[in-house]
Design an enzyme around this catalytic site. Structure first.
Site, PDB file in Angstrom:
ATOM      1  N   GLY A  95     -48.279 -66.267  51.594  1.00 23.61           N
ATOM      2  CA  GLY A  95     -49.821 -66.135  51.836  1.00 23.61           C
ATOM      3  C   GLY A  95     -49.902 -65.081  50.455  1.00 23.61           C
ATOM      4  N   ARG A 138     -50.726 -60.673  47.279  1.00 23.23           N
ATOM      5  CA  ARG A 138     -51.468 -58.904  46.801  1.00 23.23           C
ATOM      6  C   ARG A 138     -53.343 -60.093  45.650  1.00 23.23           C
ATOM      7  NH1 ARG A 138     -48.495 -58.727  41.202  1.00 23.23           N
ATOM      8  NH2 ARG A 138     -47.485 -61.111  40.884  1.00 23.23           N
ATOM      9  N   ASP A 149     -45.822 -54.702  47.342  1.00 22.49           N
ATOM     10  CA  ASP A 149     -46.559 -53.974  47.727  1.00 22.49           C
ATOM     11  C   ASP A 149     -47.903 -53.981  47.696  1.00 22.49           C
ATOM     12  OD1 ASP A 149     -46.369 -54.513  45.020  1.00 22.49           O
ATOM     13  OD2 ASP A 149     -46.079 -52.248  44.163  1.00 22.49           O
ATOM     14  N   ARG A 164     -54.632 -74.083  47.765  1.00 19.98           N
ATOM     15  CA  ARG A 164     -53.240 -75.114  47.401  1.00 19.98           C
ATOM     16  C   ARG A 164     -53.162 -75.514  48.163  1.00 19.98           C
ATOM     17  NH1 ARG A 164     -51.378 -69.592  44.639  1.00 19.98           N
ATOM     18  NH2 ARG A 164     -53.588 -67.919  44.757  1.00 19.98           N
ATOM     19  N   ASP A 203     -46.615 -73.195  46.524  1.00 21.75           N
ATOM     20  CA  ASP A 203     -48.213 -72.768  46.371  1.00 21.75           C
ATOM     21  C   ASP A 203     -48.993 -71.961  45.063  1.00 21.75           C
ATOM     22  OD1 ASP A 203     -45.546 -71.936  45.991  1.00 21.75           O
ATOM     23  OD2 ASP A 203     -46.240 -69.122  45.948  1.00 21.75           O
ATOM     24  N   ASN A 204     -48.135 -72.342  44.512  1.00 17.93           N
ATOM     25  CA  ASN A 204     -48.953 -71.893  42.752  1.00 17.93           C
ATOM     26  C   ASN A 204     -49.469 -73.776  42.639  1.00 17.93           C
ATOM     27  OD1 ASN A 204     -48.414 -69.401  42.868  1.00 17.93           O
ATOM     28  ND2 ASN A 204     -46.360 -69.721  42.066  1.00 17.93           N
TER      29      ASN A 204
HETATM   30  P1  AMP Z   1     -46.027 -65.586  43.170  1.00 17.72           P
HETATM   31  O1  AMP Z   1     -44.784 -66.081  42.018  1.00 17.72           O
HETATM   32  O2  AMP Z   1     -46.422 -65.002  41.953  1.00 17.72           O
HETATM   33  O3  AMP Z   1     -46.693 -67.005  43.019  1.00 17.72           O
HETATM   34  O4  AMP Z   1     -46.101 -65.350  43.996  1.00 17.72           O
HETATM   35  C1  AMP Z   1     -45.339 -65.755  45.464  1.00 17.72           C
HETATM   36  C2  AMP Z   1     -45.605 -65.082  46.541  1.00 17.72           C
HETATM   37  O5  AMP Z   1     -45.147 -63.283  46.665  1.00 17.72           O
HETATM   38  C3  AMP Z   1     -47.325 -65.393  47.074  1.00 17.72           C
HETATM   39  O6  AMP Z   1     -46.882 -65.542  48.077  1.00 17.72           O
HETATM   40  C4  AMP Z   1     -47.086 -63.647  46.123  1.00 17.72           C
HETATM   41  O7  AMP Z   1     -48.400 -63.186  46.647  1.00 17.72           O
HETATM   42  C5  AMP Z   1     -46.643 -62.995  46.495  1.00 17.72           C
HETATM   43  N1  AMP Z   1     -46.333 -61.692  45.410  1.00 17.72           N
HETATM   44  C6  AMP Z   1     -46.184 -61.712  44.639  1.00 17.72           C
HETATM   45  N2  AMP Z   1     -46.297 -60.078  44.372  1.00 17.72           N
HETATM   46  C7  AMP Z   1     -46.291 -60.001  45.316  1.00 17.72           C
HETATM   47  C8  AMP Z   1     -46.821 -58.112  45.624  1.00 17.72           C
HETATM   48  N3  AMP Z   1     -46.431 -57.361  44.691  1.00 17.72           N
HETATM   49  N4  AMP Z   1     -47.492 -57.831  46.098  1.00 17.72           N
HETATM   50  C9  AMP Z   1     -47.016 -58.713  47.869  1.00 17.72           C
HETATM   51  N5  AMP Z   1     -46.861 -59.829  47.327  1.00 17.72           N
HETATM   52  C10 AMP Z   1     -46.229 -60.353  46.532  1.00 17.72           C
HETATM   53 MG    MG Z   2     -47.810 -67.509  43.572  1.00 21.23          MG
END
Ligand code: AMP
Ligand code: MG
Length: 520
Positions: A100, A103, A134, A199, A269-270
């Site tokens: 989900g 951030r 966070d 996504r 998810d991306n």
């Molecule tokens: P990502 O690797 O950026 O695609 O993130 C994978 C998952 O981790 C997604 O659900 C993001 O929303 C969550 N996520 C990444 N960085 C943070 C953060 N600093 N705080 C909260 N959720 C995060």
């Molecule tokens: Mg992501």
């Protein structure tokens, strides 16, 4: 500041009945309502006039207090209900369950000139999906997302867009290399836009829970707004949807291969349901041409998301999407046919893309071999991909011995290149020259056409890092300079010639340049 707000996602799809901002598993809902965190001292660092115009704003709006407050998350636009989307995903090949928007917070949708734009703040605080994070983003990763989304658009690569880059005024603790050296960094917020941010993982979440009713609602919504030409949802139309998503995903990846972009984290998810490049994290640009390269240090062991593997991963991710959509169709064969077709299309489309890069218009039976031999040459001695293809357009037919002279600025290293390697290159230029004889374009016409597919300027890893280093010292000029430069990546821009240069030696092994982690 006037915005034509027309929300559909949060109005037509089921929301989480719990409205508290606590971290949890969310069931039977596509989203949870959550307001952005109020930043302590927001400051606008950059905004895209083009994207402001796209949502019906003018230049004067960008400098208004209302813009600052809205796109930093300080205030919520009246009559709107910000929300975080629920999705799941496969990360690095493994099922990761519910993820989900941890951030990202969706503000609203705007309709302007018949285009729909969903607006999202990235780094605006925690949501029910923040898990152990966070909800915040640091300046370095925000600059990278902001600059690269716009640069990709101007390169002709399908992508989410960016509207603004703000400092939040709050510090954020990060362990940049995950090695126990946590430090405070400046917090930032990017506002980004796309017709939708749905996504593959949004579908996977419902499918994994056997929630077929909500899976259908989400899929029907996607067709209604983003694939309306397919027609009224039915089994047949779900298959057509999958076919369209497969085509778009492949086209996007072929563009990545063309410009030398490595996404770095192609988790499901991306993967955008619209085939847009989404979630700019530890991405990077090929400097030396290398199928095995990935900028993502978190993926150093397996290099799952290396440059040469991106088309395969696209296929793998589409298989996960097929599994998620299966309950709506209950037949394997149509999905299998489309996935098989992806593999054939990949061969055809990447060959066509490579032909365009070396200026061939006709199709000849030995073209695949010519490309394979070229790739061998590019791999045998470190050769800058962007500079090589750009310079190749200067080659004049009839003189294969001059070939190396034309492209030699693309070679890395100060040592002289071994004769055997030079012979290999000469052999290739001889074959290339013969192949060019079969074409009808003049040298000059070919030069012009090649320069429309081979960019002169890309956001090299060290360029983004220079802008980040300056910004961390409070100097934001380079952000604008790169932003303007990358608006015309195919133009000569002689005044910017200094950016048409190989990666400097200092950047070869520098953190942020060739090595990036998922920490952001
Ligand atoms: P990502 O690797 O950026 O695609 O993130 C994978 C998952 O981790 C997604 O659900 C993001 O929303 C969550 N996520 C990444 N960085 C943070 C953060 N600093 N705080 C909260 N959720 C995060
Ligand atoms: Mg992501």
């Amino acid at each position: 500041m006037q915005l034509n707000i027309k929300d559909t996602f949060n109005r037509e799809l089921p929301s989480d009945s719990n409205t508290e901002n606590t971290r949890r598993k969310v069931f039977e809902a596509t989203h949870s309502y959550v307001n952005p965190k109020v930043p302590s001292n927001p400051k606008l660092l950059h905004a895209s006039i083009e994207m402001a115009n796209a949502i019906g704003l003018e230049e004067k709006d960008i400098n208004s207090k209302a813009f600052l407050e809205l796109f930093s998350g300080a205030i919520v636009q009246p009559k709107t209900k910000p929300y975080a989307m629920a999705y799941a995903g496969h990360q690095f090949g493994n099922w990761a369950g519910q993820l989900g928007d941890g951030r990202a917070i969706n503000l609203f949708e705007v309709e302007h000139h018949k285009n729909r734009w969903a607006l999202q703040l990235k780094g605006a605080g925690e949501t029910p999906y923040s898990r152990q994070g966070d909800g915040l983003a640091v300046l370095r990763s925000s600059i990278r997302e902001y600059l690269c989304s716009e640069a990709m658009h101007h390169l002709g690569v399908p992508t989410t867009r960016a509207l603004s880059l703000m400092l939040s005024g709050d510090d954020v603790l990060r362990d940049m290399l995950y090695n126990g050296n946590a430090d405070y960094e400046k917090g930032a917020i990017v506002s980004r836009l796309a017709p939708t941010f749905i996504r593959f993982g949004n579908f996977e979440l419902f499918a994994a829970r056997n929630d077929h009713s909500n899976l259908k609602k989400l899929t029907d919504y996607t067709i209604k707004y983003f694939y309306p030409e397919l027609g009224k949802p039915s089994k047949e139309i779900y298959i057509k949807l999958f076919q369209e998503v497969a085509n778009k995903t492949l086209d996007m990846i072929v563009h990545w291969q063309r410009v030398g972009f490595v996404h770095g984290v192609m988790n499901t998810d991306n993967m955008s349901i619209l085939g847009l490049t989404i979630d700019y994290g530890p991405y990077g640009w090929l400097e030396g041409f290398d199928f095995g390269w990935t900028p993502n240090t978190t993926d150093k062991q397996n290099k799952r998301y290396r440059y040469g593997n991106q088309p395969n991963i696209g296929l793998w991710n589409l298989l996960q999407l097929a599994n998620a959509l299966y309950p709506l169709v209950e037949e394997n064969e149509p999905f299998e046919t489309i996935l098989k077709q992806y593999q054939t299309d990949f061969e055809t489309k990447s060959l066509a893309m490579m032909r365009s890069k070396i200026g061939l218009e006709k199709q000849e039976k030995d073209d695949a071999k010519l490309m394979a031999d070229l790739e061998d040459c590019l791999l045998v001695w470190e050769t800058d991909m962007t500079i090589f293809f750009r310079l190749l357009s200067n080659y004049r037919t009839g003189n294969p011995n001059s070939g190396i002279e034309v492209i030699k600025k693309a070679f890395y290293g100060s040592e002289s290149i071994k004769d055997t390697i030079l012979e290999q290159w000469k052999g290739w230029f001889t074959a290339y020259d013969q192949r060019l004889q079969l074409e009808e374009l003049t040298d000059q016409e070919r030069h012009v056409k090649m320069n429309l597919v081979n960019p002169k300027y890309v956001l090299r890893n060290y360029m983004a890092q220079l802008a980040i280093d300056d910004a961390n010292k409070g100097d934001y000029k380079l952000i604008d300079k790169l932003f303007q430069l990358l608006k015309q990546p195919y133009a000569e821009q002689p005044e910017n010639e200094s950016w048409f240069a190989k990666r400097p030696d200092w950047a070869r092994h520098k953190v942020g340049c060739s090595m990036l982690s998922c920490s952001s």
